[in-house]
Design an enzyme around this catalytic site. Structure first.
Site, short mmCIF file in Angstrom:
data_model
loop_
_atom_site.label_atom_id
_atom_site.label_comp_id
_atom_site.label_asym_id
_atom_site.label_seq_id
_atom_site.Cartn_x
_atom_site.Cartn_y
_atom_site.Cartn_z
CG ASP A 149 3.51 -10.09 10.59
OD1 ASP A 149 3.01 -8.99 10.32
OD2 ASP A 149 3.07 -10.84 11.48
CB THR A 153 -7.72 -13.06 0.61
OG1 THR A 153 -7.03 -13.88 -0.33
CG2 THR A 153 -9.14 -12.86 0.17
NE ARG A 201 3.53 -14.32 10.92
CZ ARG A 201 2.24 -14.29 10.65
NH1 ARG A 201 1.61 -15.39 10.35
NH2 ARG A 201 1.55 -13.17 10.71
NE ARG A 241 3.63 -6.58 15.01
CZ ARG A 241 3.88 -7.87 14.86
NH1 ARG A 241 4.37 -8.57 15.84
NH2 ARG A 241 3.62 -8.44 13.69
CG ASN A 280 6.25 -4.09 6.84
OD1 ASN A 280 7.29 -4.67 7.15
ND2 ASN A 280 5.72 -4.18 5.64
CD GLU A 304 12.90 -28.73 8.32
OE1 GLU A 304 12.93 -28.31 9.49
OE2 GLU A 304 12.70 -29.92 8.02
CG HIS A 349 3.36 -1.09 4.77
ND1 HIS A 349 3.44 -2.35 5.30
CD2 HIS A 349 2.14 -0.61 5.13
CE1 HIS A 349 2.31 -2.62 5.96
NE2 HIS A 349 1.51 -1.58 5.88
NE ARG A 360 -1.40 -14.80 13.49
CZ ARG A 360 -1.07 -13.93 14.43
NH1 ARG A 360 -1.17 -14.27 15.69
NH2 ARG A 360 -0.66 -12.72 14.13
CB SER A 371 -1.34 -15.62 8.27
OG SER A 371 -1.09 -15.27 9.59
CG ASN A 415 -2.94 -8.00 4.03
OD1 ASN A 415 -1.92 -8.41 3.48
ND2 ASN A 415 -3.11 -8.08 5.35
C1 FPP Z 1 3.05 -7.11 7.15
O1 FPP Z 1 3.31 -6.15 8.13
C2 FPP Z 1 3.37 -6.67 5.81
C3 FPP Z 1 2.46 -6.51 4.80
C4 FPP Z 1 1.02 -6.74 4.95
C5 FPP Z 1 2.85 -6.04 3.49
C6 FPP Z 1 4.22 -6.38 2.99
C7 FPP Z 1 4.56 -5.38 1.96
C8 FPP Z 1 5.77 -4.81 1.76
C9 FPP Z 1 6.99 -5.21 2.48
C10 FPP Z 1 5.93 -3.71 0.77
C11 FPP Z 1 5.57 -3.96 -0.66
C12 FPP Z 1 5.98 -5.25 -1.24
C13 FPP Z 1 6.74 -5.46 -2.34
C14 FPP Z 1 6.87 -6.86 -2.82
C15 FPP Z 1 7.48 -4.41 -3.05
P1 FPP Z 1 2.08 -5.65 9.03
O2 FPP Z 1 1.55 -4.42 8.41
O3 FPP Z 1 1.09 -6.75 9.18
O4 FPP Z 1 2.81 -5.37 10.38
P2 FPP Z 1 2.18 -5.48 11.85
O5 FPP Z 1 1.80 -6.92 12.06
O6 FPP Z 1 3.31 -5.05 12.74
O7 FPP Z 1 1.01 -4.56 11.91
#
Ligand code: FPP
Length: 247
Positions: free
Chosen positions: A21, A67, A189, A25, A23, A208, A38, A195, A197, A69
Site C-alpha cells: 500500500d 475486488t 502492510r 501517496r 503507491n 503475526e 505503481h 487495516r 482490507s 480496486n
Molecule cells: C496500493 O497503493 C497498491 C495497489 C493497489 C497496487 C499494487 C500494484 C503494484 C505494486 C504494481 C503491479 C503488481 C505486480 C505484482 C507486478 P495505493 O494505490 O492504494 O496507494 P495509496 O493508498 O497511497 O493511494
C-alpha cells in the site's frame, strides 16, 4: 553484519503475505500521478520477491489488485493491468532462473482477457518450478473467497459428497482458493494504515501482523529483512501460555 546474515535461516516464516500500500501517496509526495507510484511499486515487488527467494521463504503472497480496486478510475485500472502484463512478460525469465512458481488467487476470470491469458501462460510455464511459490492476489477479496467456498461446499453437501457432520475448519479450508497453501506466518502492510482490507481473513487467524509507515515503493530488500528479523523475535503462542510454548 549484513541484515541478511543476521536472519536465522532455521526459523523463517514459511509464508509471508503482503498488503502493498502507498503507491499513490508516494507519487503525490513527489508531485507525480498515481501511475508513477505503481510503476515504482513494481521495483519493490521485484526486490522483495528476490529477497524472499534468496532467504528460502516458501510462499510469498502479494495483494496486487483487490475486488474493490475495480472501483478506481478507469485509467488507473488500465495502467495497473498493463503493468501486470508487462511485468509478467519481463519477469518470466527471472522466475525461471530463480526456480519460482507463479500462482494466483482471486476471481481471475474477471480480469481482461489479455491479462488472464498472460497470467495463465506464466503460471503454466513456471508450474514445474519447485523453489518459492509467488502468489498474486488478483481481483481478490476474502469475503468473495469465503462466500464462494460456502457455495461449493453446499453444492457438495447437496450431491451427498460431504455430510454436514463432517464440516470443520480443515474441511472448509479445502474449499478456499488457498487450499494448497499454508496459512501466512506473517502479514505485512505498508504505508501506515492499520487495516486488513478484506485480505486473507480466514487464513490470518494466527498470523503475526507487521505494520510499517514505509510506502510500498520505498519498501525494499533491507526493510524486508528487518521485518523477518522482527518476526523472529516474536513468540507465537497459538492460544497457549508462554510457559507451555517454551517447554
Ligand atoms: C496500493 O497503493 C497498491 C495497489 C493497489 C497496487 C499494487 C500494484 C503494484 C505494486 C504494481 C503491479 C503488481 C505486480 C505484482 C507486478 P495505493 O494505490 O492504494 O496507494 P495509496 O493508498 O497511497 O493511494
Amino acid at each position: 553484519m549484513e541484515r541478511f546474515d543476521q536472519i536465522n535461516k532455521d526459523n523463517l516464516p514459511t509464508h509471508v503475505a503482503i498488503i502493498m500500500d502507498g503507491n499513490g501517496r508516494w507519487a503525490k509526495n513527489k508531485g507525480k500521478n498515481r501511475i508513477f507510484g505503481h510503476k515504482n511499486g513494481v521495483q519493490s515487488v521485484r526486490e522483495v520477491t528476490e529477497a524472499a527467494a534468496k532467504l528460502g521463504i516458501q510462499y510469498l503472497t502479494l495483494y496486487a489488485f483487490s475486488t474493490e480496486n475495480w472501483n478506481r478510475p478507469r485509467d488507473e485500472i488500465n495502467a495497473l493491468m498493463s503493468l501486470l502484463v508487462s511485468s509478467l512478460s519481463s519477469e518470466t525469465k527471472t522466475l525461471m532462473k530463480n526456480n519460482i512458481r507463479l500462482m494466483a488467487i482471486g476471481d481471475i476470470e474477471s480480469l481482461p482477457s489479455n491479462v488472464y491469458a498472460k497470467l495463465n501462460a506464466v503460471i503454466k510455464k513456471t508450474s514445474e518450478n519447485n523453489g518459492m511459490n509467488l502468489i498474486l492476489a488478483l481481483s481478490y477479496s476474502s469475503r468473495w473467497e469465503i462466500v464462494n467456498a460456502a457455495k461449493k461446499l453446499v453444492a457438495d453437501v447437496k450431491k451427498g459428497k460431504v455430510s454436514a457432520d463432517e464440516i470443520n475448519d480443515d474441511l472448509f479450508a479445502t474449499y478456499l482458493n488457498t487450499s494448497e497453501i499454508p496459512d501466512p506466518d506473517i502479514l505485512i502492510r505498508t504505508s501506515g494504515e492499520f487495516r486488513i482490507s478484506n485480505f486473507l481473513l480466514w487464513q490470518i487467524a494466527y498470523s503475526e501482523l507487521y505494520f510499517t509507515k514505509t510506502l510500498w515503493p520505498d519498501f525494499r530488500e533491507n526493510e524486508f529483512y528487518n521485518t523477518i528479523l522482527d518476526y523472529q523475535n516474536r513468540e507465537r503462542r497459538f492460544g497457549k501460555t508462554s510457559e507451555q510454548v517454551k517447554s
